[in-house]
Design a protein around this motif. Structure first.
Motif, PDB file in Angstrom:
ATOM      1  N   MET A 213       0.873  -1.139  -0.053  1.00  0.00           N
ATOM      2  CA  MET A 213       0.109   0.029   0.155  1.00  0.00           C
ATOM      3  C   MET A 213       0.980   1.258  -0.011  1.00  0.00           C
ATOM      4  N   SER A 214       0.582   2.251  -1.003  1.00  0.00           N
ATOM      5  CA  SER A 214       1.242   3.217  -1.176  1.00  0.00           C
ATOM      6  C   SER A 214       1.257   4.145   0.355  1.00  0.00           C
ATOM      7  N   THR A 215       2.194   5.307   0.263  1.00  0.00           N
ATOM      8  CA  THR A 215       2.155   6.108   1.386  1.00  0.00           C
ATOM      9  C   THR A 215       0.827   7.214   1.131  1.00  0.00           C
ATOM     10  N   ARG A 216       0.526   7.420   0.067  1.00  0.00           N
ATOM     11  CA  ARG A 216      -0.402   8.469  -0.095  1.00  0.00           C
ATOM     12  C   ARG A 216      -1.888   7.633   0.455  1.00  0.00           C
ATOM     13  N   THR A 217      -1.845   6.462  -0.095  1.00  0.00           N
ATOM     14  CA  THR A 217      -3.316   5.453  -0.047  1.00  0.00           C
ATOM     15  C   THR A 217      -3.116   5.467   1.484  1.00  0.00           C
ATOM     16  N   THR A 218      -2.094   5.257   2.261  1.00  0.00           N
ATOM     17  CA  THR A 218      -2.320   5.094   3.601  1.00  0.00           C
ATOM     18  C   THR A 218      -2.595   6.150   4.266  1.00  0.00           C
ATOM     19  N   LEU A 219      -2.134   7.527   3.987  1.00  0.00           N
ATOM     20  CA  LEU A 219      -2.768   8.641   4.655  1.00  0.00           C
ATOM     21  C   LEU A 219      -4.047   8.950   4.258  1.00  0.00           C
ATOM     22  N   LEU A 220      -4.483   8.751   3.124  1.00  0.00           N
ATOM     23  CA  LEU A 220      -5.744   8.931   2.747  1.00  0.00           C
ATOM     24  C   LEU A 220      -6.870   7.905   3.574  1.00  0.00           C
ATOM     25  N   ILE A 221      -6.518   6.833   3.959  1.00  0.00           N
ATOM     26  CA  ILE A 221      -7.167   6.018   4.782  1.00  0.00           C
ATOM     27  C   ILE A 221      -7.351   6.350   6.248  1.00  0.00           C
ATOM     28  N   GLY A 222      -6.103   6.830   6.577  1.00  0.00           N
ATOM     29  CA  GLY A 222      -6.241   7.491   7.930  1.00  0.00           C
ATOM     30  C   GLY A 222      -6.871   8.716   8.300  1.00  0.00           C
ATOM     31  N   LEU A 223      -6.839   9.501   7.222  1.00  0.00           N
ATOM     32  CA  LEU A 223      -7.647  10.661   7.274  1.00  0.00           C
ATOM     33  C   LEU A 223      -9.005  10.370   7.303  1.00  0.00           C
ATOM     34  N   GLY A 224      -9.519   9.295   6.567  1.00  0.00           N
ATOM     35  CA  GLY A 224     -10.729   8.928   6.501  1.00  0.00           C
ATOM     36  C   GLY A 224     -11.352   8.451   8.054  1.00  0.00           C
ATOM     37  N   LEU A 225     -10.341   7.815   8.491  1.00  0.00           N
ATOM     38  CA  LEU A 225     -10.628   7.078   9.821  1.00  0.00           C
ATOM     39  C   LEU A 225     -10.803   8.091  10.871  1.00  0.00           C
ATOM     40  N   LEU A 226      -9.953   9.039  10.656  1.00  0.00           N
ATOM     41  CA  LEU A 226      -9.712  10.105  11.537  1.00  0.00           C
ATOM     42  C   LEU A 226     -11.270  11.073  11.446  1.00  0.00           C
ATOM     43  N   VAL A 227     -11.717  11.096  10.312  1.00  0.00           N
ATOM     44  CA  VAL A 227     -12.959  12.136  10.129  1.00  0.00           C
ATOM     45  C   VAL A 227     -14.002  11.040  10.685  1.00  0.00           C
ATOM     46  N   VAL A 228     -14.289   9.841  10.515  1.00  0.00           N
ATOM     47  CA  VAL A 228     -15.207   9.091  11.106  1.00  0.00           C
ATOM     48  C   VAL A 228     -15.216   9.062  12.467  1.00  0.00           C
ATOM     49  N   LEU A 229     -14.115   8.960  13.299  1.00  0.00           N
ATOM     50  CA  LEU A 229     -13.839   9.031  14.687  1.00  0.00           C
ATOM     51  C   LEU A 229     -14.281  10.362  15.150  1.00  0.00           C
ATOM     52  N   ALA A 230     -13.885  11.405  14.615  1.00  0.00           N
ATOM     53  CA  ALA A 230     -14.372  12.757  14.999  1.00  0.00           C
ATOM     54  C   ALA A 230     -15.601  12.985  15.014  1.00  0.00           C
ATOM     55  N   LEU A 231     -16.585  12.318  13.994  1.00  0.00           N
ATOM     56  CA  LEU A 231     -18.132  12.419  13.923  1.00  0.00           C
ATOM     57  C   LEU A 231     -18.955  11.624  14.789  1.00  0.00           C
ATOM     58  N   LEU A 232     -18.300  10.540  15.450  1.00  0.00           N
ATOM     59  CA  LEU A 232     -18.888   9.768  16.146  1.00  0.00           C
ATOM     60  C   LEU A 232     -19.676  10.180  17.220  1.00  0.00           C
ATOM     61  N   PRO A 233     -19.116  11.453  18.179  1.00  0.00           N
ATOM     62  CA  PRO A 233     -19.965  11.794  19.100  1.00  0.00           C
ATOM     63  C   PRO A 233     -21.429  12.802  18.707  1.00  0.00           C
ATOM     64  N   VAL A 234     -21.201  12.932  17.491  1.00  0.00           N
ATOM     65  CA  VAL A 234     -22.107  14.056  16.961  1.00  0.00           C
ATOM     66  C   VAL A 234     -23.316  13.684  16.522  1.00  0.00           C
ATOM     67  N   ASP A 235     -24.363  14.431  16.981  1.00  0.00           N
ATOM     68  CA  ASP A 235     -25.720  14.174  16.412  1.00  0.00           C
ATOM     69  C   ASP A 235     -25.945  14.735  14.927  1.00  0.00           C
ATOM     70  N   LEU A 236     -26.178  13.761  14.108  1.00  0.00           N
ATOM     71  CA  LEU A 236     -26.235  14.131  12.632  1.00  0.00           C
ATOM     72  C   LEU A 236     -27.825  14.276  12.238  1.00  0.00           C
ATOM     73  N   THR A 237     -28.608  14.058  13.058  1.00  0.00           N
ATOM     74  CA  THR A 237     -30.104  13.836  12.753  1.00  0.00           C
ATOM     75  C   THR A 237     -30.590  15.246  12.110  1.00  0.00           C
TER      76      THR A 237
END
Length: 322
Positions: A1-25
């Protein structure tokens, strides 16, 4: 897995974790967000994963042994609690915790230059017991068994972090930075030297690797991660006593690394999830949840010796070959 792909996956996981406590209704997504206790458990998972990352660096990458990580977490927690209660800014207390545990880690690493395996484990065990006795008996500074109360959560640029979601985002940001730093270390020449040290110290030395330097560096960095985790743990729980920093939690940190996958980058996160999140999910079984948890852990240890991440990697490789 390339460095760019790894960083993009990590950034995506970071966004998901940041949104977990947020009310999205309010934006049409049927997700009410985590409540206060769920956010607390998620924050505790991040803090625990940071400490487990330090153990993984020492054990999984450098091939050493340590049973002292809970002691380093305790040093960071007590130092942060004592200094912040005295009026020191959290940033300075956090940096002091990292520096102090880094230096102590170097000192503790010296026995690793002469003894190995279970002998080294006994050395770190003795240090862990020593720290616990200090936390328990030196009441004039640690509060003894009564502990330290009313540990204030920090403010960031004048914004109070007493709100559980804000503090979670604060810890998530620090965890993201420290995770990136460790990812860089593992991929750097340092990481390759750690791996060589783990596989065969004599061969590594014959290839020009400074075994003494990298052994001490592994202990120092791994211990510093424990100290920084402790610095975040103190304001999270707002009360500390000696019990979370005894020998049992140090064994639990080692268990997290083994279950998650020793020497794998995601292993500490998965192992911390098993240790912190899994018991919470099993509480629906009331008095039986601890028994279920113990059986599940034993089955994982028996059936997946490479850890959960190692098992997932093998299954993925088989699927790709098929």
């Amino acid at each position: 897995m390339s460095t760019r792909t790894t960083l993009l996956i990590g950034l995506g996981l970071l966004v998901v974790l940041a949104l977990l406590p947020v009310d999205l209704t309010s934006i049409g997504i049927p997700y009410p967000g985590l409540r206060r206790y769920g956010t607390y458990i998620l924050t505790l998972w991040l803090v625990t994963a940071l400490a487990a990352m330090g153990v993984n660096l020492i054990v999984g990458y450098a091939g050493q042994e340590t049973l002292a990580q809970a002691a380093f977490v305790g040093i960071g927690a007590y130092l942060t609690a004592i200094t912040t209660k005295a009026g020191v800014p959290f940033g300075a207390a956090f940096a002091a915790s990292a520096l102090l545990t880094f230096v102590i880690g170097i000192v503790l690493g010296f026995p690793a230059l002469r003894v190995q395996k279970h002998y080294l484990a006994f050395v770190t065990l003795a240090f862990s017991v020593l720290c616990w006795l200090v936390f328990r008996n030196e009441q004039w500074i640690t509060g003894g068994v009564m502990g330290l109360r009313d540990i204030e959560r920090p403010a960031l640029f004048g914004l109070s972090l007493r709100n559980h979601v804000r503090f979670y985002w604060f810890v998530l940001g620090i965890a993201a930075v420290l995770t990136f730093v460790l990812w860089w270390i593992v991929r750097s020449p340092w990481g390759r030297a750690f791996n060589a040290l783990r596989e065969n110290p004599l061969r590594a030395e014959s290839l020009g690797v400074d075994v003494r330097l990298y052994t001490l560096l592994a202990f120092a960095l791994g211990s510093a991660y424990g100290g920084m985790a402790g610095s975040l743990y103190a304001p999270l729980v707002e009360f500390i006593d000696p019990s979370p920093f005894a020998l049992g939690p140090s064994l639990l940190f080692m268990l997290m690394v083994v279950i998650g996958g020793s020497g794998t980058f995601l292993g500490p996160f998965v192992g911390a999830g098993v240790a912190v999140l899994l018991p919470e999910w099993l509480r629906a079984w009331e008095t039986f949840y601890l028994l279920i948890y113990a059986v599940m852990v034993m089955l994982m240890m028996a059936l997946f010796p490479d850890g959960i991440v190692g098992l997932a990697g093998r299954l993925l490789r088989r699927r790709v070959r098929a």
